[in-house]
Design an enzyme around this catalytic site. Structure first.
Site, PDB file in Angstrom:
ATOM      1  N   GLU A   1       0.838  -1.269   0.092  1.00 45.77           N
ATOM      2  CA  GLU A   1       0.010  -0.081   0.050  1.00 45.77           C
ATOM      3  C   GLU A   1       0.959   1.348   0.008  1.00 45.77           C
ATOM      4  O   GLU A   1       0.341   2.339   0.169  1.00 45.77           O
ATOM      5  CB  GLU A   1      -0.797  -0.005   1.204  1.00 45.77           C
ATOM      6  CG  GLU A   1      -2.165  -0.909   1.360  1.00 45.77           C
ATOM      7  CD  GLU A   1      -1.663  -2.327   0.707  1.00 45.77           C
ATOM      8  OE1 GLU A   1      -0.897  -2.967   1.710  1.00 45.77           O
ATOM      9  OE2 GLU A   1      -2.297  -2.936  -0.418  1.00 45.77           O
TER      10      GLU A   1
ATOM     11  N   ASN B   1      -0.749  -7.600  -3.666  1.00 46.79           N
ATOM     12  CA  ASN B   1      -1.245  -6.768  -4.963  1.00 46.79           C
ATOM     13  C   ASN B   1      -0.363  -5.902  -5.636  1.00 46.79           C
ATOM     14  O   ASN B   1       0.649  -5.388  -4.869  1.00 46.79           O
ATOM     15  CB  ASN B   1      -2.425  -5.982  -4.339  1.00 46.79           C
ATOM     16  CG  ASN B   1      -1.730  -4.907  -2.959  1.00 46.79           C
ATOM     17  OD1 ASN B   1      -1.357  -5.481  -2.054  1.00 46.79           O
ATOM     18  ND2 ASN B   1      -1.707  -3.646  -3.514  1.00 46.79           N
TER      19      ASN B   1
ATOM     20  N   ASP C   1      -7.376  -5.104  -4.852  1.00 49.02           N
ATOM     21  CA  ASP C   1      -6.243  -5.427  -3.682  1.00 49.02           C
ATOM     22  C   ASP C   1      -6.486  -7.071  -3.154  1.00 49.02           C
ATOM     23  O   ASP C   1      -6.095  -7.591  -2.148  1.00 49.02           O
ATOM     24  CB  ASP C   1      -6.581  -4.834  -2.463  1.00 49.02           C
ATOM     25  CG  ASP C   1      -5.502  -4.856  -1.136  1.00 49.02           C
ATOM     26  OD1 ASP C   1      -4.499  -5.150  -1.572  1.00 49.02           O
ATOM     27  OD2 ASP C   1      -5.991  -5.039  -0.363  1.00 49.02           O
TER      28      ASP C   1
END
Lengths: 635, 211
Positions: free
Chosen positions: A226, A310, A352
């Site tokens: 992220e 991801n 994700d």
């Protein structure tokens, strides 16, 4: 959205600002840290006098031990111990407990080696990531070790400040700190042997996974999918702390460690530099594919298996292409790191769907043929059975409610997407199932060779999802999505199920109010164990799912249940309680349950959790009462 | 102030920011020295605040602690630049552009960084405190943005954060139970506004939000 145009413009300018602003952060760090790339090596421990084996390759075959987070190289989390069994587990009671003093999410597995249990705390409290060694038989504290991770690491850890555990080999405990160090500790004395800096929090890198030791190498990957991190798995020499190889998940073949031994299972996974060509120019450098989950190992094929996170950003329109090798399962040679095959369940991930979940090494008879397979409960909600010699998918079936993917095409290995849900900039897509953490996240399943069933703890969530353009600023989040999760159809949020991978169906399941975010354990006593976020530790019949016993703990469970024997010959079951993690952070961290978009949208699904539990940090160790134990052994 | 490595400046567009960066360093060094010599808060250098900025010297005297030894009033009287009506909207846009939203999340609900939506601020809730938390960073993971963002931008962020934190108050403390809290915000994917606490609905207990 009125701010979109301005936002896009600014995002462009960030690319100019970033090198200027972040070229200079480098105040000299603590001297021990700057020295670290070459590792500080102290004298090695002497283990020659030990009677028991201290070699991980032997320990994984000894059911008195729980020497790695996943119990064994196959990642079965199965123990042949049966002193505690389905007939007497109702008598189970607490033998002793221990507080880790750090009340954030407790995802770590306790280890048990030759009479000592080893546990590690998350990043919290005055001594973050502290390691404790305790006598199994009586709970005496033998030693503790406190590293000194940089507190700023908390600001780049996406989903609570967790650790998933330690590793052991040859008299050494291996610790990862949240801020990216790998540390070796003498298992007998608690003395530090070496420490090596592997990751950089100023790039957004943290380490949360439990390391795995294979043939003298400590395997460690980074987290930060992220944060625009570039994912990697590193192999560190267990004696010296020196990095032997590092395999990136994105980029040119020579950095992904793809060479002549590589053969992709499908045409689209073969070609030069796919880790570059499946991205817009240079986006692979900030493309995620981090390695924060599980590593399994097949000694016969000499291959390790693990999944990658991801691709970043979550806004898929900023990264056209398949985004290799994000959301991918790799098979690699542990000696060299060279890839044998790679399979990407979720090309160009939209939601994700990390594929870091475990790949359990099992041999199954399918259509009258004995097959060497991996069972991978995918984050995307499909149960993948994969030929582990080639990476080809044998079967893939939805194990929870899935509307984002219609099916998996077994000829191409590619998912058939529900195009009606594809996000476009600034539009809110409603009711996407499973939600961003998938039908199952990191929480590991267990495989019983007796029942031939996989015991899967997982969640049952859907979400609203709205993308926005995000600019890359090194060391800050790189997401570009507003997310809001909630209970899936039926209103429940979690499930513990038994899955038959040959029949390709659910055999039984137990619905839970909250996501089942703990791991699973199954034993030859035909008992399966798991914990719930509302503070129950449960034992169920491995054949029927019937509840046999439960214990109410001080805080919710998101940890990994394990079992082992002490030097007294008693079988113990252990798990750390303490809610948190991505799902439970709302009950343990400074997160507002009234704002659904918090915690990357997980707050929406967990906003009532603080009415059931707050953070905790207790190692709970259970055994049968002494008279029950005698009765069990007399049978 | 610890020494910094020399910077490699290649982009003309960054000049303005470069100036900000150097002025930030000077601010830290000079005031640290001055304060060693003079423990008393110096009088404000510009008592007729122009309404656009507060001087670094003034900001340095904003305490982060609520403890005042010797019962001496330590908090200087400052007038932060008055937020114009568009300040919170600009702050909201910047909150997204500079990835504040990635940590503190949509509407400031909290994630990697603490919630900004509940009137609780670890390092002080005054506008000056919030300005300084953004400018200087904080040790448990808040980056130091003073080297990157112009002061006007930080004040816009302060205006937006003030809105984010403007939660309804029914009592002094917080009750959590099966019936409390009673309300939640309309989530940001449904309503994106610079004053999200103006739009609330029934608390959904983890179920789908109202449309």
């Amino acid at each position: 959205m009125s701010g979109t145009r301005r936002l896009t413009g600014l995002a462009g300018s960030i690319l100019i600002i970033a090198p200027l602003a972040f070229a200079s952060p480098a105040w000299p760090q603590d001297s021990t840290q700057t020295a670290a790339p070459e590792a500080n090596t102290a004298s090695s421990p002497q283990n020659t006098t030990q009677k028991e084996s201290s070699d991980i390759a032997a320990l994984v075959k000894d059911d008195n031990q729980w020497p790695m987070a996943a119990k064994d190289y196959a990642n079965t989390r199965f123990s042949h111990l049966d002193e505690i069994n389905k007939d007497n587990v109702s008598q189970l009671q607490m033998a002793w407990s221990f507080s880790l003093g750090a009340t954030r999410g407790q995802e770590a597995a306790p280890l048990a080696v030759n009479g000592t249990v080893y546990v590690v705390a998350p990043y919290a409290g005055p001594h973050p990531n502290q390691v404790f060694a305790l006598d199994i038989a009586n709970g005496d504290l033998k030693w503790s070790y406190a590293p000194k991770p940089d507190p700023a690491a908390q600001g780049v850890a996406c989903c609570d400040v967790v650790t998933r555990g330690l590793a052991y080999d040859k008299g050494k405990i291996f610790l990862n700190t949240l801020d990216g160090f790998s540390v070796a500790i003498d298992a007998n004395t608690g003395k530090e042997l070496w420490h090596t800096k592997l990751g950089d929090i100023n790039k957004g890198e943290t380490i949360t996974m439990a390391p795995v030791v294979v043939k003298g190498k400590v395997l460690v990957g980074n987290a930060g999918g992220e944060m625009g991190v570039r994912g990697w798995l590193a192999a560190v020499d267990e004696e010296t702390g020196k990095i032997v190889w590092r395999a990136y998940s994105t980029g040119p073949d020579d950095e992904v460690l793809i060479g002549k031994d590589y053969k992709g299972p499908y045409d689209w996974l073969n070609g030069k530099d796919l880790g570059v060509k499946t991205w817009p120019p240079d986006k692979w450098k900030i493309g995620g594919g981090t390695v924060w989950g599980w590593i399994s190992y097949d000694p016969d094929l000499n291959l390790i298996y693990y999944g990658t996170s991801n691709p970043g950003a979550w806004n898929h329109e900023q990264r056209p292409g398949d985004n290799l090798f994000g959301s991918t399962i790799f098979a690699r040679n542990p000696d060299t790191g060279m890839a044998k095959w790679a399979y990407q369940p979720d090309p160009h991930d939209l939601w994700d769907y990390d594929e870091i979940n475990e790949a359990v090494v099992v041999d199954l008879t399918i259509d009258n043929q004995l097959r060497k397979v991996l069972i991978h409960p995918g984050r995307d909600g499909f149960m993948y059975v994969i030929d582990r010699t080639t990476g080809k998918v044998i079967s893939a079936d939805a194990y929870d409610y899935v509307n984002s993917i219609k099916s998996v095409d077994l000829n191409t290995g590619r998912p058939v997407l529900n195009d009606a849900l594809t996000p476009s900039l600034g539009k809110t897509v409603r009711n996407v199932c499973p939600a961003a953490p998938g039908a199952k996240d990191w929480q590991p399943s267990a495989w019983s060779p007796k029942t031939k069933l996989l015991y899967v703890p997982h969640q049952h969530l859907c979400m609203n999802f709205k993308t926005s353009n995000v600019g890359y600023i090194e060391g800050t989040p790189y997401v570009g999505a507003d997310v809001d999760m909630y209970a899936g159809p039926g209103g429940y949020r979690g499930e513990f199920m038994a899955w038959d991978p040959v029949q390709r169906k659910k055999v039984w399941s137990i619905k839970e109010k909250f996501p089942v975010w703990s791991g699973a354990l199954v034993t030859a006593g035909d008992v399966a164990f798991y914990g719930t976020m509302d503070r129950w530790f449960k034992a169920v019949d491995a054949n029927s799912g019937e509840e046999l016993w439960k214990f109410r703990a001080g805080s919710g469970f998101i940890g990994q249940p394990v079992t082992f024997s002490g030097s007294d010959g008693t079988q113990y079951v252990a798990i750390i309680s303490g809610v948190g993690g991505w799902s439970g952070a709302v009950a343990a961290a400074e997160i507002d349950p009234r704002v659904r978009n918090g915690a990357l949208g997980f707050t929406g699904a967990m906003q009532d959790l603080p009415a059931s539990t707050v953070g905790g940090a207790t190692l709970n160790v259970f055994a049968l009462p002494k008279n029950q134990k005698k009765a069990a052994s007399a049978q | 102030m610890r020494p910094e490595k020399p910077m490699n400046v290649t982009v003309g567009a960054g000049l303005l920011l470069l100036v900000t960066l150097f002025s930030a360093q000077a601010f830290g060094q000079d005031k640290a020295n001055a304060d060693t010599n003079n423990p008393q808060p110096p009088p404000p250098t510009d008592s007729s605040n122009t309404g656009t900025t507060i001087s670094p010297a003034q900001l340095l005297n904003v305490p982060v602690s609520g403890l005042t030894p010797g019962a001496v009033e330590a908090r200087p009287k400052l007038n932060p630049p008055p937020a114009d009506e568009k300040a919170a909207q600009r702050g909201m846009d910047d909150f997204a552009s500079f990835n504040c939203v990635g940590c503190h999340m949509g509407n400031g609900g909290g994630g990697m960084g603490p919630a900004l939506s509940n009137r609780a601020f670890i390092y002080g809730s005054s506008p000056e405190n919030i300005f300084l938390s953004i400018y200087q960073g904080r040790p448990n993971g808040m980056p130091a943005w003073g080297t990157v963002l112009p002061e006007d931008t930080i004040w816009d962020l302060v205006a937006y954060i003030k809105n984010l934190s403007d939660a309804p108050v029914s009592q002094w403390g917080t009750t959590t139970s099966s019936t409390s809290p009673a309300i939640e915000q309309v989530p940001s994917e449904i309503k994106a506004v610079p004053n999200p606490w103006q739009y609330t609905q029934k608390f959904a207990d983890g179920q789908k939000p109202q449309e």
